[in-house]
Enzyme design. Structure first.
Site: not given
Length: 328
Positions: A72, A174, A210
């Site tokens: 990620r 992220k 989210e």
């Protein structure tokens, strides 16, 4: 909220110069000295990861699925046009930091862990809107307690008209900018007496995306675990693990699909999940002034998921193959 319990002595730093990542090394310097025109300050080339080290009853130190953090992080690096990390450098940094700070890893039985924060930033003189030519990759860590103060208990959330990320933006990686954008709506929710916000899909504001900085999931009345499917959601390692646990260890049906905010009564339990939050039960969601209450107590299915996941973290429950990396 709870969380950091103190600072540690050592961190790892490596620099990208002249087209390649340097070897890097441990340092006890907590400060980074860089040029005022560095890209990180002006154009936002900054990203991070989060994972934890846990101490088992036998005193072993183990990481939970760190290979997925490596994958990620490189996805985030590619999205911000930053140089990718080799697997060797990533795990060298993680391993050296954990070993150097092993005395700060909380003991088994406290419900605590060592939070590990790898990050990368653009540095060097750069006033043009373009990628940096130099970068820093660093890893530091802190012993931490529970993310939400009070332990495992049902918390109240509220929807927001603000968007965390756009459908074709950076929601799936992220990057630091995602979190900067979330600070204002989060503060509004906290000031209004809520634990945090529920973000809806940026296109229609009709579907749950989210829960603040965590992923949403719900348990239907016929015991199906459902998580939202969206192009603006960060692919949570915790969520991915919960889906596996539910299906393969608890015998549940799982689905990734749209979760309409006007149809949240389909869920008997709801929760937020992530590395920091682990699993946080949602007691209620308030949307446009209407409060839907799931439960004031921790639901039985969420409790099972939580106990199983935490049991794997601390070595009390055998993990699926490949989920644990021991630091020796």
């Amino acid at each position: 909220m709870g969380y950091a319990l103190g600072e540690t002595k050592f961190r790892f730093r490596a620099e990208f110069v002249e087209g390649k990542w340097q070897e890097g090394a441990l340092t006890d310097d907590k400060f980074i000295h860089i040029h005022e025109a560095s890209n990180v300050f002006h154009y936002g080339q900054a990203l991070f990861e989060g994972l934890k080290a846990y101490k088992t009853k036998e005193g072993k130190i183990q990481l939970f699925r760190p290979e997925l953090n490596f994958i990620r992080m490189n996805q985030s690096l590619r999205r911000l046009v930053m140089p990718e990390l080799s697997e060797e450098l990533f795990f060298k940094a993680i391993t050296e930091v954990v070993k150097a700070n092993k005395d700060d890893i909380p003991e088994y039985g406290k419900g605590q862990s060592l939070y590990i924060r790898p990050f990368a930033i653009g540095k060097g003189m750069n006033l043009g809107v373009k990628p940096s030519e130099e970068y820093i990759f660093s890893v530091f860590c802190n012993p931490v307690g529970v993310y939400f103060a009070g332990g495992l208990r049902a918390l109240d959330f509220v929807t927001t008209d603000f968007d965390r990320a756009s459908a074709n933006g950076t929601g799936q990686v992220k990057v630091a900018g995602n979190y900067a954008a979330s600070l204002y709506p989060r503060q509004q929710a906290i000031d209004a007496g809520y634990a945090g916000v529920i973000y809806l899909d940026p296109s229609t504001h009709s579907k749950i995306d989210e829960v603040g900085a965590a992923n949403f999931f719900g348990i239907t009345h016929d015991n199906v675990l459902v998580t939202p499917k969206s192009s603006s959601i960060l692919p949570s390692i915790t969520k991915r693990s919960i889906l596996y646990i539910a299906e393969h260890m608890l015998g549940m049906k799982v689905e990734e699909r749209e979760c309409l905010i006007d149809n949240i009564s389909e869920f008997k339990e709801a929760g937020a999940c992530g590395t920091a939050a682990i699993i946080t039960p949602i007691g209620s969601i308030t949307h446009k002034g209407n409060k839907h209450v799931f439960s004031t107590e921790v639901g039985p299915t969420i409790k099972k998921l939580y106990d199983t996941l935490v049991g794997i973290y601390y070595g009390d429950i055998e993990a699926p193959e490949g989920w644990i990396r021991e630091i020796k």
